[in-house]
Design a protein around this motif. Structure first.
Motif, mmCIF file in Angstrom:
data_model
loop_
_atom_site.group_PDB
_atom_site.id
_atom_site.type_symbol
_atom_site.label_atom_id
_atom_site.label_comp_id
_atom_site.label_asym_id
_atom_site.label_seq_id
_atom_site.Cartn_x
_atom_site.Cartn_y
_atom_site.Cartn_z
ATOM 1 N N ALA A 97 0.828 -1.209 0.000
ATOM 2 C CA ALA A 97 0.000 0.000 0.000
ATOM 3 C C ALA A 97 0.864 1.262 0.000
ATOM 4 O O ALA A 97 0.578 2.222 -0.730
ATOM 5 C CB ALA A 97 -0.935 -0.003 1.205
ATOM 6 N N LEU A 98 1.915 1.277 0.806
ATOM 7 C CA LEU A 98 2.798 2.445 0.861
ATOM 8 C C LEU A 98 3.537 2.636 -0.464
ATOM 9 O O LEU A 98 3.688 3.769 -0.939
ATOM 10 C CB LEU A 98 3.782 2.317 2.025
ATOM 11 C CG LEU A 98 3.151 2.469 3.411
ATOM 12 C CD1 LEU A 98 4.104 1.976 4.499
ATOM 13 C CD2 LEU A 98 2.714 3.903 3.671
ATOM 14 N N GLY A 99 3.967 1.552 -1.078
ATOM 15 C CA GLY A 99 4.622 1.653 -2.377
ATOM 16 C C GLY A 99 3.692 2.206 -3.444
ATOM 17 O O GLY A 99 4.074 3.062 -4.253
ATOM 18 N N TRP A 100 2.444 1.721 -3.471
ATOM 19 C CA TRP A 100 1.447 2.208 -4.424
ATOM 20 C C TRP A 100 1.137 3.686 -4.167
ATOM 21 O O TRP A 100 1.030 4.484 -5.098
ATOM 22 C CB TRP A 100 0.199 1.348 -4.327
ATOM 23 C CG TRP A 100 -0.837 1.567 -5.385
ATOM 24 C CD1 TRP A 100 -2.139 1.920 -5.181
ATOM 25 C CD2 TRP A 100 -0.696 1.400 -6.801
ATOM 26 N NE1 TRP A 100 -2.807 1.985 -6.379
ATOM 27 C CE2 TRP A 100 -1.947 1.674 -7.391
ATOM 28 C CE3 TRP A 100 0.382 1.053 -7.628
ATOM 29 C CZ2 TRP A 100 -2.159 1.618 -8.764
ATOM 30 C CZ3 TRP A 100 0.162 0.991 -9.000
ATOM 31 C CH2 TRP A 100 -1.091 1.280 -9.553
ATOM 32 N N ALA A 101 1.034 4.046 -2.888
ATOM 33 C CA ALA A 101 0.758 5.445 -2.533
ATOM 34 C C ALA A 101 1.876 6.364 -3.018
ATOM 35 O O ALA A 101 1.610 7.435 -3.581
ATOM 36 C CB ALA A 101 0.581 5.575 -1.021
ATOM 37 N N GLU A 102 3.107 5.962 -2.811
ATOM 38 C CA GLU A 102 4.229 6.790 -3.283
ATOM 39 C C GLU A 102 4.233 6.889 -4.803
ATOM 40 O O GLU A 102 4.450 7.965 -5.362
ATOM 41 C CB GLU A 102 5.554 6.218 -2.786
ATOM 42 C CG GLU A 102 5.782 6.453 -1.315
ATOM 43 C CD GLU A 102 7.144 5.982 -0.835
ATOM 44 O OE1 GLU A 102 7.972 5.510 -1.660
ATOM 45 O OE2 GLU A 102 7.397 6.094 0.380
ATOM 46 N N SER A 103 3.983 5.775 -5.480
ATOM 47 C CA SER A 103 3.973 5.760 -6.937
ATOM 48 C C SER A 103 2.906 6.697 -7.498
ATOM 49 O O SER A 103 3.167 7.445 -8.442
ATOM 50 C CB SER A 103 3.744 4.330 -7.428
ATOM 51 O OG SER A 103 3.719 4.271 -8.818
ATOM 52 N N LEU A 104 1.711 6.673 -6.917
ATOM 53 C CA LEU A 104 0.620 7.512 -7.423
ATOM 54 C C LEU A 104 0.741 8.966 -6.988
ATOM 55 O O LEU A 104 0.146 9.849 -7.604
ATOM 56 C CB LEU A 104 -0.725 6.937 -6.988
ATOM 57 C CG LEU A 104 -1.057 5.560 -7.551
ATOM 58 C CD1 LEU A 104 -2.463 5.148 -7.125
ATOM 59 C CD2 LEU A 104 -0.908 5.509 -9.057
ATOM 60 N N THR A 105 1.501 9.217 -5.941
ATOM 61 C CA THR A 105 1.710 10.597 -5.487
ATOM 62 C C THR A 105 2.812 11.266 -6.303
ATOM 63 O O THR A 105 2.729 12.444 -6.616
ATOM 64 C CB THR A 105 2.039 10.611 -3.984
ATOM 65 O OG1 THR A 105 0.929 10.031 -3.294
ATOM 66 C CG2 THR A 105 2.275 12.027 -3.472
ATOM 67 N N ARG A 106 3.818 10.497 -6.651
ATOM 68 C CA ARG A 106 4.939 10.998 -7.462
ATOM 69 C C ARG A 106 4.788 10.484 -8.888
ATOM 70 O O ARG A 106 5.661 9.787 -9.397
ATOM 71 C CB ARG A 106 6.250 10.517 -6.860
ATOM 72 C CG ARG A 106 6.519 11.055 -5.490
ATOM 73 C CD ARG A 106 7.828 10.500 -4.962
ATOM 74 N NE ARG A 106 8.223 11.193 -3.766
ATOM 75 C CZ ARG A 106 8.785 10.589 -2.726
ATOM 76 N NH1 ARG A 106 9.021 9.287 -2.736
ATOM 77 N NH2 ARG A 106 9.130 11.291 -1.666
ATOM 78 N N LEU A 107 3.716 10.819 -9.527
ATOM 79 C CA LEU A 107 3.386 10.263 -10.841
ATOM 80 C C LEU A 107 4.518 10.394 -11.856
ATOM 81 O O LEU A 107 4.824 9.442 -12.575
ATOM 82 C CB LEU A 107 2.121 10.923 -11.394
ATOM 83 C CG LEU A 107 0.810 10.495 -10.756
ATOM 84 C CD1 LEU A 107 -0.334 11.330 -11.308
ATOM 85 C CD2 LEU A 107 0.559 9.021 -10.975
ATOM 86 N N ALA A 108 5.127 11.535 -11.945
ATOM 87 C CA ALA A 108 6.148 11.765 -12.964
ATOM 88 C C ALA A 108 7.448 11.020 -12.675
ATOM 89 O O ALA A 108 8.249 10.809 -13.578
ATOM 90 C CB ALA A 108 6.430 13.260 -13.095
ATOM 91 N N ASP A 109 7.647 10.602 -11.448
ATOM 92 C CA ASP A 109 8.928 10.008 -11.054
ATOM 93 C C ASP A 109 8.983 8.495 -11.124
ATOM 94 O O ASP A 109 10.058 7.925 -11.001
ATOM 95 C CB ASP A 109 9.267 10.412 -9.612
ATOM 96 C CG ASP A 109 9.448 11.901 -9.451
ATOM 97 O OD1 ASP A 109 9.658 12.590 -10.463
ATOM 98 O OD2 ASP A 109 9.375 12.369 -8.304
ATOM 99 N N SER A 110 7.855 7.822 -11.278
ATOM 100 C CA SER A 110 7.886 6.372 -11.066
ATOM 101 C C SER A 110 7.203 5.553 -12.163
ATOM 102 O O SER A 110 6.705 4.475 -11.894
ATOM 103 C CB SER A 110 7.262 6.056 -9.711
ATOM 104 O OG SER A 110 5.930 6.520 -9.661
ATOM 105 N N HIS A 111 7.241 6.028 -13.382
ATOM 106 C CA HIS A 111 6.595 5.271 -14.464
ATOM 107 C C HIS A 111 7.166 3.869 -14.601
ATOM 108 O O HIS A 111 6.422 2.919 -14.833
ATOM 109 C CB HIS A 111 6.722 6.019 -15.798
ATOM 110 C CG HIS A 111 5.855 7.222 -15.880
ATOM 111 N ND1 HIS A 111 4.504 7.148 -16.101
ATOM 112 C CD2 HIS A 111 6.140 8.532 -15.746
ATOM 113 C CE1 HIS A 111 3.997 8.353 -16.113
ATOM 114 N NE2 HIS A 111 4.969 9.215 -15.897
ATOM 115 N N ASP A 112 8.464 3.728 -14.477
ATOM 116 C CA ASP A 112 9.105 2.426 -14.650
ATOM 117 C C ASP A 112 8.744 1.435 -13.557
ATOM 118 O O ASP A 112 8.799 0.232 -13.769
ATOM 119 C CB ASP A 112 10.628 2.580 -14.701
ATOM 120 C CG ASP A 112 11.083 3.389 -15.903
ATOM 121 O OD1 ASP A 112 10.313 3.500 -16.879
ATOM 122 O OD2 ASP A 112 12.208 3.902 -15.859
#
Length: 153
Positions: free
Chosen positions: A90-105
């Protein structure tokens, strides 16, 4: 630094505020559990620099019996053993969706971790919850909603 409130947005746009509260109410009644949600809300609020939401969700975690060591480790959740696999996903998904431009890969890997821990319904609920806290953060930061100075236990 100027910390004076800008606008009382929830009084200026009460229909929008009420709609936001309704979405938040649906999230609170989800199957995810309050502790998991507040961990996610705390992490997203840390990333976004929303002092108001961060203060609120840390206090909520304390009311639910969470200890300071775990709360203080939320920013470093990858580095400690205090979080279970469900919380980590959940925390990983939250960070990914909060930092959209940084985590596409990384988004596919984050989603795969979610699928291993959550049902499709829970993934949808969690995604709405993450979107909602990001919206609350942005509104409260933009309008400088003040945080009351009061002791934490």
């Amino acid at each position: 630094m100027n910390t004076a409130a800008r606008l009382n947005w929830f009084k200026l746009v009460p229909k929008s505020f009420d709609a936001m509260l309704a979405v938040s109410g649906s999230i609170e009644s989800s199957t995810l559990g309050k502790v998991l949600l507040d961990l996610v809300f705390t992490r997203v609020s840390q990333i976004n620099g929303c002092a108001y939401c961060l203060d609120m969700h840390v206090r909520d975690l304390r009311r639910q019996g969470e200890g300071w060591q775990r709360i203080n480790s939320v920013p470093a959740w990858r580095e400690v053993s205090f979080f279970n696999e469900r919380e980590r996903a959940a925390l990983g998904w939250a960070e990914s969706l909060t930092r959209l431009a940084d985590s596409h890969d990384e988004r596919d890997a984050e989603f795969a971790a979610l699928k291993a821990q959550f049902s499709d319904l829970e993934i949808a609920e969690l995604t709405v919850a993450i979107a909602q806290i990001n919206t609350w953060n942005r509104l409260n930061v933009a309008m400088r909603v003040p945080v009351a100075a009061k002791a934490l236990d």
